[in-house]
Design an enzyme around this catalytic site. Sequence first.
Site, short mmCIF file in Angstrom:
data_model
loop_
_atom_site.label_atom_id
_atom_site.label_comp_id
_atom_site.label_asym_id
_atom_site.label_seq_id
_atom_site.Cartn_x
_atom_site.Cartn_y
_atom_site.Cartn_z
N TRP A 1 75.75 44.84 36.16
CA TRP A 1 76.42 44.42 35.04
C TRP A 1 76.05 45.21 33.60
O TRP A 1 76.58 45.51 32.83
CB TRP A 1 76.21 43.09 34.77
CG TRP A 1 74.96 42.76 34.31
CD1 TRP A 1 74.07 41.92 35.41
CD2 TRP A 1 73.88 42.83 33.23
NE1 TRP A 1 73.02 41.81 35.01
CE2 TRP A 1 72.87 42.16 33.76
CE3 TRP A 1 74.07 43.50 31.83
CZ2 TRP A 1 71.64 42.20 33.04
CZ3 TRP A 1 72.95 43.24 31.38
CH2 TRP A 1 71.70 42.85 31.61
N LYS B 1 81.80 45.80 45.29
CA LYS B 1 81.41 44.38 45.05
C LYS B 1 80.86 44.49 43.54
O LYS B 1 79.56 44.80 43.42
CB LYS B 1 80.43 43.76 45.97
CG LYS B 1 80.11 42.21 45.96
CD LYS B 1 78.99 41.97 45.27
CE LYS B 1 78.67 40.47 44.97
NZ LYS B 1 77.71 40.15 43.81
N SER C 1 67.94 44.03 41.04
CA SER C 1 66.49 43.77 41.01
C SER C 1 65.61 44.26 42.25
O SER C 1 66.40 44.59 43.28
CB SER C 1 66.35 42.19 40.83
OG SER C 1 66.80 41.67 42.00
N GLU D 1 68.47 51.44 43.77
CA GLU D 1 67.87 51.94 42.52
C GLU D 1 67.25 50.53 41.84
O GLU D 1 68.52 49.55 41.62
CB GLU D 1 68.55 52.47 41.64
CG GLU D 1 68.06 52.67 39.99
CD GLU D 1 69.12 53.02 39.16
OE1 GLU D 1 68.67 52.73 37.91
OE2 GLU D 1 69.87 53.78 39.41
N CYS E 1 68.64 50.79 32.63
CA CYS E 1 67.72 51.15 33.93
C CYS E 1 66.55 52.16 33.46
O CYS E 1 65.59 51.86 34.11
CB CYS E 1 68.53 51.84 34.77
SG CYS E 1 69.98 50.59 35.55
N GLU F 1 58.84 44.49 34.18
CA GLU F 1 60.07 44.78 33.68
C GLU F 1 60.58 43.51 32.80
O GLU F 1 60.57 42.50 33.24
CB GLU F 1 61.11 45.05 34.74
CG GLU F 1 62.51 45.61 34.25
CD GLU F 1 63.50 46.00 35.41
OE1 GLU F 1 64.14 46.97 35.05
OE2 GLU F 1 63.32 45.33 36.51
#
Length: 462
Positions: free
Chosen positions: A133, A157, A210, A231, A265, A364
């Site tokens: 997203w 998807k 994730s 990724e 990212c 993160e």
Amino acid sequence: MTETVKLKSPIDGSIYAERPLASDATINAAVERARAAQVEWAATPIAERGKYLLAMLEELIGMNDEIVTELAWQMGRPVRFGGEKGGVEERTRFMVEIAGAALKPVPASNPKDGFRRYIKRDPLGVVLVIAPWNYPYLTAVNTIVPGLMAGNAVILKHAAQTLLVGERFQAAFDKAALPKGLFQNIVMNHAQTEKLLGSGRIDHVNFTGSVAGGRAIEKAAAGTFMTVSLELGGKDPAYVLPDAKMDHAVANIVDGAFYNSGQCCCGIERVYVHEKVYDEFVDGFIDLTKQYVVGSPLDQATTMGPMAQSRFADLVREQKAEALRKGATAHIGMKVEGDRAGSPYLGPEVLTGVNHQMSVMREENFGPIVGIMKVRDDDEAVQLMNDSPYGLTASIWTTDTDRAAAIGDRIETGTVFMNRCDYIDPALVWTGVKDTGKGGSMSAVGYENLTRPKSFHLREAI
């Protein structure tokens, strides 16, 4: 009753969109359509494929005004930034342009009389793109465009938080008259996605998300021998050297840390500054950060909107609280309307007095908080930059290109930047190391990951 996916807007907590999950029969039919359409598509000349992709791009660009507002409602990005049109256009045009050369058969390096020998790149078949997203168009287009250009069919998807993005792609492809079945947007939950991956009917999956999600993808695909591109997490560092152009470094690292509310990212999550310029850098960084305007992303004055979900903001709050308990200093403390536990609204934060025993420097956060540490030299900076389970990008801020390249050789990362950050160059492969994942997109290497090599060893009749 049909199960649905609800998209809760971070702006006001309302349900902005709701869509029914695809049935198993619908998913199966989509895969069959994709496989049937892909056979003919693979025989379509690359230049002809490119015309469809560029037509799709024009349709998508034509929707941009609506898309910008939808992005604000779906994931909180301020409308003043204009969406993702520029990056989508740059990447699409570049990947279409290089497709012919990237997919061209490669002759054997040692010619032999009486033989015709070469390696051809064949499409994999059906590619599943599981998109996130945070940059919902850019991350998806990274695989959708080269996937189709390489002769594959693509099933998308998209994340529940950005349901409408998949529909925009579908509408753009439909208006571009792409042959039916080659691109399909499907609303699936995790269980349906895992079932599809384990079915053996998908040839390649690209997932951005994730680390836990990446492990679930690999587990679901185990034994199918499909190829997997991942990724995953990131904890991208910046290192500021004494000779850095300070104003430039401050402005770009602040933007790299806080753009999109830190939900990038390859956003900057930790900064290491040489002791000779530490105070100057920190002062400038704090001053610029205080200029952010946090509020509704629908307001043109807003430069930082809410995070996409309240739980993401709460993680940032937890990291900050832990750092303060362990002796860190917070410098911003911006008063933001609605900033409380359980709310997606919070202001940017800058921490000093941090160390690698604090989660804010190790784990993160994907949010608008950054820790800044003083370092003695390049060796200490490299050791700290590598002290992470992740490796997507690292940026070096200096006027010495040779020194930056030498430092970059020592950093465990997928991309080394000098004097910039938070950017994908479509001519360079986008990849990561360690828990950031595997595979790669963009550039000619991206085409290699979306095709399989096939050798031709043709001997002339004697």
